[in-house]
Design an enzyme around this catalytic site. Structure first.
Site, PDB file in Angstrom:
ATOM      1  N   ASN A  72       5.565   9.623   7.508  1.00  0.00           N
ATOM      2  CA  ASN A  72       5.588  10.491   8.679  1.00  0.00           C
ATOM      3  C   ASN A  72       4.490  10.121   9.664  1.00  0.00           C
ATOM      4  O   ASN A  72       4.640  10.287  10.876  1.00  0.00           O
ATOM      5  CB  ASN A  72       5.427  11.950   8.248  1.00  0.00           C
ATOM      6  N   GLU A 173      12.197   7.834   8.249  1.00  0.00           N
ATOM      7  CA  GLU A 173      12.896   9.121   8.074  1.00  0.00           C
ATOM      8  C   GLU A 173      13.300   9.756   9.407  1.00  0.00           C
ATOM      9  O   GLU A 173      13.007  10.933   9.667  1.00  0.00           O
ATOM     10  CB  GLU A 173      12.027  10.098   7.256  1.00  0.00           C
ATOM     11  N   GLU A 292      10.744   4.836  -0.656  1.00  0.00           N
ATOM     12  CA  GLU A 292       9.935   5.973  -1.112  1.00  0.00           C
ATOM     13  C   GLU A 292      10.644   6.592  -2.302  1.00  0.00           C
ATOM     14  O   GLU A 292      11.790   7.059  -2.169  1.00  0.00           O
ATOM     15  CB  GLU A 292       9.760   7.030  -0.003  1.00  0.00           C
TER      16      GLU A 292
END
Ligand code: AHR
Length: 502
Positions: A72, A173, A292
């Protein structure tokens, strides 16, 4: 007592073991970088401020690649902040983790660290707040030898040789509403495709990863992959998968069977990618970068308050793993290996302190969590070809996955040395399992070692003071006779059985 059987045969090949399966992830998050891999002033710090104790554990863990700088974090990151003289680097708000980023550690430091750790760097570009131009700048800075503004900037900063980074993630993401610059599949697919095309104009040989779903339970799962790949199929090499697992409401049986979900996730993404390929009349096959994966008690993090006052490197996501976490984690490794024909890259998220196999005390000790061991053993002993194991196992019911086999296993076989390794998990919460292995197809072999990670209490943990409480021990309950091996796998256990030529 349960009993199961399987057959090991070097002819049952899945694919060669990809060394990149044993990658990891270093994000600017919590204490992964600061007081994790980097801590000038620590008693073991080297001339670059890298903790030597962490470097040693990283090597022992057998990590092959490291993804950086997020996660992120990357979706709000300006890579230029982390290069050049340290005293001119800005402090910035990191919106993803509600922290302050000092930029004391940046790109060149990371690449220098990977060289010392002996791992391949894997870079993510920011497609949240930034786009094609910044991705191209970063690529020029990293991979062009010299003679342009940005490559000369790198050289002037002391990195004479190009970083030579081959593998690049096109954002992170981007399907997640929590992501800075979150996009629809169509918006992201177009941006990723154009970024990939432009990056390939600099270097056609790059290996590029398009963002898949952040989890198979995302509402857009499946449709996201299909739309993104419609745009990017010809210009990327991988589609990513991310998955985290935790025990819900004390349901250990389901938790231990988490690899069922990972199997299904991979199979679904492969099917989706292949159907896009078929529609596009392409002969190319995309691989999966499972960049991940881990056990992560995400619900605890979601229920906690975000850090206040924008701290620097606060302790975040410092999950403390127990034995059952390590056994579940072993099952996830088995799933990744089992899919080696399509999962050719994976990153354990993350390396140090943040949902990590290695923990550190600021200024103090570094120690191994329970999950360190399955990873280190798999990285070390999964060599050669992955073998499909033909198994026959008793089953039991679970709330999340229905009927599951008690035995989860995969094997590898090195044609050169003849070494064969069987990795096996007993998912039963309370019953040992006797496993009979038919080895006749391997020819003459002897047992090199049988180890087990188990114990009477599935919730026992390692600590800095007792870091060896959960560690592989020899399994004495094993016999090898006339091409048949018989071994007892305790309830809730991760097992490694190594066979070599006599
Ligand atoms: O690994 C922790 C976080 O999990 C990463 O930053 C993000 O990509 C994912 O949601």
């Amino acid at each position: 007592m349960l009993s199961a059987s399987l057959t090991l045969d070097p002819a049952f090949k899945v694919a060669p073991v990809s060394r990149r399966t044993f990658g990891t992830f270093v994000e600017h998050l919590g204490r992964c970088v600061y007081t994790g891999i980097y801590e000038p002033g620590h008693p073991t710090a080297d001339e670059d401020g890298f903790r030597r104790d962490v470097l040693e554990l990283t090597r022992e863990l057998g990590v092959t690649t490291a993804r950086y700088p997020g996660g992120n974090f990357v979706s709000g990151y300006r890579w230029e902040d982390g290069v050049g003289p340290r005293d001119r680097r800005p402090r910035r708000l990191d919106l993803a983790w509600h922290s302050t980023e000092t930029n004391e550690f940046g790109l060149d430091e990371f690449v220098a660290w990977t060289r010392k750790a002996g791992v391949e760097p894997m870079m993510a570009v920011n497609l949240g707040t930034r786009g094609i131009a910044e991705a191209l700048d970063l690529l020029e800075y990293c991979n062009i030898e010299a003679g342009t503004q940005l490559s000369d900037l790198r050289v002037a900063g002391g990195a004479k040789e190009p970083h030579g980074i081959r593998m690049w993630c096109l954002g992170n993401e981007m399907d997640g509403p929590w992501q800075i610059g979150h996009k629809t599949a169509h918006e992201y697919g177009r941006l990723a495709a154009e970024t990939a095309r432009a990056m390939r104009m600099i270097d056609p040989g790059l290996e590029l990863v398009a963002c898949g779903s952040s989890g198979s339970s995302m509402p857009t799962f499946g449709a996201w992959e299909a739309t993104v790949l419609e745009e990017t199929y010809d210009v990327v090499d991988f589609i990513s998968c991310h998955a985290y697992y935790e025990e819900h409401d004390g349901d250990l049986a389901s938790f231990l069977a988490s690899s069922m979900d990972m199997d299904h996730f991979v199979d679904s993404v492969v099917a989706t990618a292949d159907s896009v390929g078929a529609r596009l009349k392409s002969r190319k096959k995309l691989n999966i970068s499972f960049d991940e994966w881990n056990v992560w008690y995400l619900s605890r993090f979601q229920n906690a308050e975000p850090p206040q006052d924008w701290p620097v490197a606060p302790p975040l996501l410092e999950d403390h793993y127990h034995l059952a976490d390590a056994v579940t984690f072993g099952g996830l490794l088995i799933s990744l290996l089992r899919h080696s024909d399509r999962v050719t890259s994976a990153c354990l998220a993350q390396l140090v302190n943040v949902i990590a196999p290695i923990m550190t005390e600021p200024g103090g000790r570094a120690w191994k969590q329970t999950t360190f061991h399955p990873f280190a053993q798999a990285s070390r002993y999964a060599v050669g070809q992955v073998l499909r194991v033909e198994s026959d196992s008793p089953t039991h019911e679970t709330a999340r996955f229905g009927e599951v086999a008690a035995l989860d296993a995969v094997a590898t076989h090195d044609e050169e040395t003849g070494a064969t390794t069987l990795f096996a998990v007993n998912r039963s919460v309370d019953q040992p399992l006797t496993l009979t292995v038919d080895l006749r197809a391997l020819g003459p072999v002897r047992l090199a070692e049988a180890t087990v990670l188990s114990g009477p209490d599935p919730y026992v943990r390692n600590t800095a003071d007792a870091s060896d409480t959960v560690a592989p021990r020899a399994n004495a309950d094993v016999r090898l006779d006339a091409g048949t091996l018989e071994i007892t796998l305790p309830a809730v256990s991760w097992n490694v059985i190594r066979l070599i030529r006599p």
